[in-house]
Design a protein around this motif. Sequence first.
Motif, PDB file in Angstrom:
ATOM      1  N   UNK A 255       2.412  -2.773  18.560  1.00 54.55           N
ATOM      2  CA  UNK A 255       1.339  -3.312  18.549  1.00 54.55           C
ATOM      3  C   UNK A 255       0.425  -3.329  17.209  1.00 54.55           C
ATOM      4  N   UNK A 256       0.015  -3.982  17.237  1.00 52.41           N
ATOM      5  CA  UNK A 256      -0.962  -4.543  15.947  1.00 52.41           C
ATOM      6  C   UNK A 256      -1.898  -3.584  15.790  1.00 52.41           C
ATOM      7  N   UNK A 257      -2.646  -2.749  17.150  1.00 49.63           N
ATOM      8  CA  UNK A 257      -3.563  -2.192  16.313  1.00 49.63           C
ATOM      9  C   UNK A 257      -2.481  -0.825  16.016  1.00 49.63           C
ATOM     10  N   UNK A 258      -1.366  -0.417  16.368  1.00 53.30           N
ATOM     11  CA  UNK A 258      -0.604   0.195  16.175  1.00 53.30           C
ATOM     12  C   UNK A 258      -0.211   0.772  14.445  1.00 53.30           C
ATOM     13  N   UNK A 259      -0.325  -0.658  14.002  1.00 50.44           N
ATOM     14  CA  UNK A 259       0.288  -1.133  12.438  1.00 50.44           C
ATOM     15  C   UNK A 259      -0.873  -0.983  12.358  1.00 50.44           C
ATOM     16  N   UNK A 260      -2.582  -1.112  12.445  1.00 54.78           N
ATOM     17  CA  UNK A 260      -2.823  -1.232  11.980  1.00 54.78           C
ATOM     18  C   UNK A 260      -3.553   0.582  11.479  1.00 54.78           C
ATOM     19  N   UNK A 261      -3.477   1.091  11.940  1.00 54.69           N
ATOM     20  CA  UNK A 261      -3.641   2.609  12.290  1.00 54.69           C
ATOM     21  C   UNK A 261      -2.561   3.061  11.610  1.00 54.69           C
TER      22      UNK A 261
ATOM     23  N   UNK B 238      10.208   0.415   6.938  1.00 57.26           N
ATOM     24  CA  UNK B 238      10.051  -0.943   7.259  1.00 57.26           C
ATOM     25  C   UNK B 238       8.756  -1.171   7.563  1.00 57.26           C
ATOM     26  N   UNK B 239       7.918  -1.179   8.110  1.00 60.05           N
ATOM     27  CA  UNK B 239       5.995  -1.375   8.231  1.00 60.05           C
ATOM     28  C   UNK B 239       5.597  -1.077   7.301  1.00 60.05           C
ATOM     29  N   UNK B 240       5.425  -0.492   6.413  1.00 63.52           N
ATOM     30  CA  UNK B 240       5.299   0.185   5.037  1.00 63.52           C
ATOM     31  C   UNK B 240       5.959  -1.211   4.129  1.00 63.52           C
ATOM     32  N   UNK B 241       7.235  -1.024   3.914  1.00 61.86           N
ATOM     33  CA  UNK B 241       7.871  -1.879   2.865  1.00 61.86           C
ATOM     34  C   UNK B 241       6.938  -2.961   2.940  1.00 61.86           C
ATOM     35  N   UNK B 242       7.095  -3.793   4.212  1.00 58.83           N
ATOM     36  CA  UNK B 242       6.341  -4.914   4.942  1.00 58.83           C
ATOM     37  C   UNK B 242       4.953  -5.813   3.998  1.00 58.83           C
ATOM     38  N   UNK B 243       4.312  -4.421   4.372  1.00 58.17           N
ATOM     39  CA  UNK B 243       3.296  -4.187   4.095  1.00 58.17           C
ATOM     40  C   UNK B 243       2.943  -4.771   2.329  1.00 58.17           C
ATOM     41  N   UNK B 244       3.736  -3.835   1.537  1.00 55.73           N
ATOM     42  CA  UNK B 244       3.261  -3.725   0.317  1.00 55.73           C
ATOM     43  C   UNK B 244       3.890  -4.861  -0.355  1.00 55.73           C
ATOM     44  N   UNK B 245       4.839  -5.510   0.651  1.00 49.20           N
ATOM     45  CA  UNK B 245       5.318  -6.872  -0.026  1.00 49.20           C
ATOM     46  C   UNK B 245       4.177  -7.933   0.787  1.00 49.20           C
ATOM     47  N   UNK B 246       3.470  -8.107   0.892  1.00 51.01           N
ATOM     48  CA  UNK B 246       2.219  -9.179   1.971  1.00 51.01           C
ATOM     49  C   UNK B 246       2.121  -9.496   3.227  1.00 51.01           C
TER      50      UNK B 246
ATOM     51  N   UNK C  29      -4.491   5.847   2.956  1.00 52.31           N
ATOM     52  CA  UNK C  29      -5.805   7.108   3.310  1.00 52.31           C
ATOM     53  C   UNK C  29      -4.866   8.139   2.334  1.00 52.31           C
ATOM     54  N   UNK C  30      -3.694   7.501   2.315  1.00 50.65           N
ATOM     55  CA  UNK C  30      -3.007   9.009   1.897  1.00 50.65           C
ATOM     56  C   UNK C  30      -2.552   8.728   0.370  1.00 50.65           C
ATOM     57  N   UNK C  31      -2.121   7.404   0.112  1.00 46.23           N
ATOM     58  CA  UNK C  31      -1.834   6.810  -1.141  1.00 46.23           C
ATOM     59  C   UNK C  31      -3.243   7.101  -2.377  1.00 46.23           C
ATOM     60  N   UNK C  32      -4.521   6.578  -1.302  1.00 49.97           N
ATOM     61  CA  UNK C  32      -5.911   7.374  -2.456  1.00 49.97           C
ATOM     62  C   UNK C  32      -5.192   8.592  -3.120  1.00 49.97           C
ATOM     63  N   UNK C  33      -5.619   9.678  -1.464  1.00 51.17           N
ATOM     64  CA  UNK C  33      -4.774  10.654  -2.242  1.00 51.17           C
ATOM     65  C   UNK C  33      -3.741  11.713  -2.763  1.00 51.17           C
ATOM     66  N   UNK C  34      -2.897  10.832  -2.486  1.00 45.63           N
ATOM     67  CA  UNK C  34      -1.858  11.256  -3.539  1.00 45.63           C
ATOM     68  C   UNK C  34      -0.975  12.126  -2.865  1.00 45.63           C
ATOM     69  N   UNK C  35      -1.812  12.364  -1.289  1.00 39.95           N
ATOM     70  CA  UNK C  35      -0.634  13.886  -0.556  1.00 39.95           C
ATOM     71  C   UNK C  35       0.370  12.814   0.583  1.00 39.95           C
ATOM     72  N   UNK C  36       1.538  13.161   0.674  1.00 41.62           N
ATOM     73  CA  UNK C  36       2.241  12.679   1.477  1.00 41.62           C
ATOM     74  C   UNK C  36       2.358  11.247   1.585  1.00 41.62           C
ATOM     75  N   UNK C  37       2.682  10.296   1.248  1.00 46.65           N
ATOM     76  CA  UNK C  37       2.052   8.985   1.187  1.00 46.65           C
ATOM     77  C   UNK C  37       2.986   8.323   2.537  1.00 46.65           C
ATOM     78  N   UNK C  38       4.220   8.728   2.620  1.00 51.66           N
ATOM     79  CA  UNK C  38       3.740   8.175   4.260  1.00 51.66           C
ATOM     80  C   UNK C  38       3.721   9.187   5.494  1.00 51.66           C
ATOM     81  N   UNK C  39       2.918   8.564   6.551  1.00 53.00           N
ATOM     82  CA  UNK C  39       2.717   8.785   7.542  1.00 53.00           C
ATOM     83  C   UNK C  39       3.719   9.104   8.083  1.00 53.00           C
ATOM     84  N   UNK C  40       4.231  10.375   9.371  1.00 51.20           N
ATOM     85  CA  UNK C  40       4.850  10.958   9.411  1.00 51.20           C
ATOM     86  C   UNK C  40       5.017  10.465  11.799  1.00 51.20           C
ATOM     87  N   UNK C  41       3.466   9.979  12.065  1.00 52.62           N
ATOM     88  CA  UNK C  41       3.008   9.749  12.809  1.00 52.62           C
ATOM     89  C   UNK C  41       2.516   8.655  13.767  1.00 52.62           C
ATOM     90  N   UNK C  42       2.783   8.184  14.594  1.00 54.46           N
ATOM     91  CA  UNK C  42       2.926   6.666  15.152  1.00 54.46           C
ATOM     92  C   UNK C  42       1.841   7.057  15.962  1.00 54.46           C
TER      93      UNK C  42
END
Length: 85
Positions: free
Chosen positions: A59-65, A38-46, A72-85
Motif C-alpha cells: 500500500x502507498x501508506x506502507x511505502x510512505x512509512x 527494491x523500494x529504496x532503490x526506486x525511491x532514490x531513482x525518483x 530518519x535512519x539516513x540522517x542519523x547514519x544508523x543501519x540505513x535499510x529498515x528491516x520492518x514493514x
Amino acid sequence: MINDVFLNRVIDLKSKIDKEKSFNSGMEAGAKNQKIEILIKMYNKGYELQEISSVINMTIFDVENVIKEYELRKKSGVNVIPVNI
C-alpha cells in the motif's frame, strides 16, 4: 520397544516440522527485505510512490512509512535499510 520406535518417529516428525517452519519464516523475511531494498532503490531513482507501490505490491501508506523510516535512519547514519514493514 514398540513405544520407543513410535516415540522416536514422533520426535523426528516434530523436528522436521520445526525445521520447515524455520525455513519458511526465513524465506518470508528474505522476501520482505528484498521488497524494502527494491523500494529504496526506486525511491532514490525518483520513482513516484504509486509506481513503487504497484511494483512491490504494498500500500502507498506502507511505502510512505518505509521511506520515512529510511530518511530518519539516513540522517542519523544508523543501519540505513529498515528491516520492518
